[in-house]
Design a protein around this motif. Structure first.
Motif, mmCIF file in Angstrom:
data_model
loop_
_atom_site.group_PDB
_atom_site.id
_atom_site.type_symbol
_atom_site.label_atom_id
_atom_site.label_comp_id
_atom_site.label_asym_id
_atom_site.label_seq_id
_atom_site.Cartn_x
_atom_site.Cartn_y
_atom_site.Cartn_z
ATOM 1 N N HIS A 60 22.044 29.563 -23.506
ATOM 2 C CA HIS A 60 23.495 29.281 -22.669
ATOM 3 C C HIS A 60 22.739 27.867 -22.414
ATOM 4 O O HIS A 60 21.558 27.190 -22.746
ATOM 5 N N ARG A 105 16.877 35.894 -23.901
ATOM 6 C CA ARG A 105 18.146 36.206 -23.358
ATOM 7 C C ARG A 105 18.379 34.896 -22.405
ATOM 8 O O ARG A 105 19.785 35.050 -22.836
ATOM 9 N N ILE A 106 17.788 33.928 -22.290
ATOM 10 C CA ILE A 106 18.581 33.078 -21.405
ATOM 11 C C ILE A 106 18.455 31.078 -22.547
ATOM 12 O O ILE A 106 18.937 30.233 -21.542
ATOM 13 N N ALA A 130 23.865 31.543 -17.170
ATOM 14 C CA ALA A 130 22.377 32.311 -16.803
ATOM 15 C C ALA A 130 22.678 32.048 -15.279
ATOM 16 O O ALA A 130 22.067 31.221 -15.270
ATOM 17 N N ILE A 154 21.446 27.428 -16.547
ATOM 18 C CA ILE A 154 20.433 28.247 -15.132
ATOM 19 C C ILE A 154 21.399 27.381 -14.640
ATOM 20 O O ILE A 154 20.109 27.068 -14.065
#
Ligand code: NAI
Ligand code: MG
Length: 353
Positions: free
Chosen positions: A67, A63-64, A7, A70
């Motif tokens: 992942h 949404r992250i 992300a 980040i």
């Protein structure tokens, strides 16, 4: 080939300029080590706040959440109060993803002049381990009597046994893998409840790490020692506020915050960790293409190491060392005239060397 989903949050100001540099290094070095990166880019920033009234969308964290890591450039703009940008994005990410370790390595590289006379290249190599989710940065408190002469503000510091022992344990382990020396920052003379508690929990944690030599220093005296004799330190562990201050100080000792990397780590890996250079959005130099990409590139090396690619990480660190030692290329913050682009290209050339 392994693919990691990253992300990507470039943010504001020079965050937009150094993030692409870090990605180029990740892509180029990763490929040689069998790793590719798939980036999902998010426009979360003060720019977004100005347009839409929030640094990130309401479901931003979701949404992250899945992942692998980040990567964040920097956020901040003179038109938005700093506590709004910090509490609207960085702090929710750090806390929700239990990134309770903020790791900030510091080195004086050959070819970079430290403002501190005794900080000679090769002799200063330390890591600040900052507690990242509790301590002095708490939401508990408030303001009363706004605007009246008797207006007051109260802010509570929160230290928990679990919170202090897990960050201390991380720091002792790290010291065990390095030169085996740890210093704990305290202020138990003036701050009579939380800091003696911090000291007790650190001491209890030390018992499980007999191979590490450790001591405890009051933060004020410690700051003086970092300036007078930075080479004596290996791992420094500190509360949220003390670690924040210490890491800017140690970065300055190493020649400037343009070089300094940082990682917000969730050691249990239940959530993604977040990698971000120490510096901010530098509105004073943003848009010129002259930001130093080194902090972001070293941060990319930390990301590689965290995702299990130690050799690739070492290659990036070596390239940084080589550019500084073997070329006169420097961005303006280090006294040169190189641009972000020329400097990044030089790092890339050395990774292939
Ligand atoms: P800053 O780190 O942005 O800048 C401090 C000084 O160092 C400036 O003179 C700047 O030009 C220089 N500088 C910083 N990074 C550099 C680089 N890579 N290359 C060359 N020069 C560099 O700190 P400042 O000015 O206190 O904050 C500016 C904004 O950034 C504020 O809104 C602040 O809240 C935000 N900020 C954000 C952070 C983050 O996103 N993690 C961390 C620190 C500040
Ligand atoms: Mg700071």
């Amino acid at each position: 080939m392994v693919t990691h989903r990253i992300a990507l949050i470039p943010g504001d100001g020079i965050g937009q300029e150094v993030t692409p540099a870090a990605c180029r290094v990740l892509d180029t070095v990763g490929r040689r080590h069998g790793v590719t990166f798939a980036y999902d880019e998010f426009d979360w920033s003060c720019r977004r706040f100005t347009g839409l009234g929030a640094m990130m969308p309401a479901d931003g964290l979701d949404r992250i959440r899945h992942h692998d890591a980040i990567f964040l450039g920097a956020v901040g703009d003179p038109s938005v109060p700093d506590h709004v940008s910090l509490w609207g994005l960085l702090i929710p990410i750090r806390r929700s993803f239990r990134q309770y370790v903020n790791l900030r390595p510091v080195k004086v590289f050959e070819g970079v002049e430290s403002p501190v006379r005794r900080a000679r290249p090769g002799e200063v190599d330390l890591v600040v381990v900052r507690e990242n989710v509790e301590g002095e940065y708490s939401e508990i408190g408030g303001r009363l009597g706004r605007g009246f002469p008797d207006e007051m503000a109260v802010q509570e510091a929160v230290f928990t046994r679990a919170g202090v022992s897990r960050v201390a344990d991380f720091a002792f382990r790290l010291a065990g893998e390095r030169r085996g020396r740890l210093t704990s920052a305290t202020k138990s003379n003036g701050i009579v409840h939380t800091m003696p508690f911090w000291d007790e929990v650190v001491a209890a944690t030390a018992a499980a790490h007999p191979a590490v030599t450790w001591d405890s220093e009051h933060i004020d005296a410690l700051c003086a020692k970092v300036v007078l004799d930075p080479g004596r330190f290996d791992v420094l562990v500190a509360s949220n506020l003390f670690g924040d201050i210490l890491s800017d100080l140690t970065a300055a000792v190493a020649g400037g915050i343009g070089i300094a990397p940082a990682a917000n780590i969730n050691p249990e890996r239940e959530f993604p960790s977040m990698f971000e250079p120490v510096h901010g959005s530098a509105p004073d130099i943003a848009g010129r293409g002259t930001a130093n990409p080194l902090g972001a590139i070293w941060t990319a090396a930390m990301l590689l190491a965290h995702l299990g690619h130690a050799e690739a990480a070492a290659e990036v660190e070596q390239a940084i060392t080589d550019v500084l030692a073997k070329t006169p290329l420097r961005t303006p913050d280090l006294g040169g005239t190189a641009t972000t682009e020329t400097f990044t290209r030089a790092v890339l050339d050395f990774t292939a060397a």
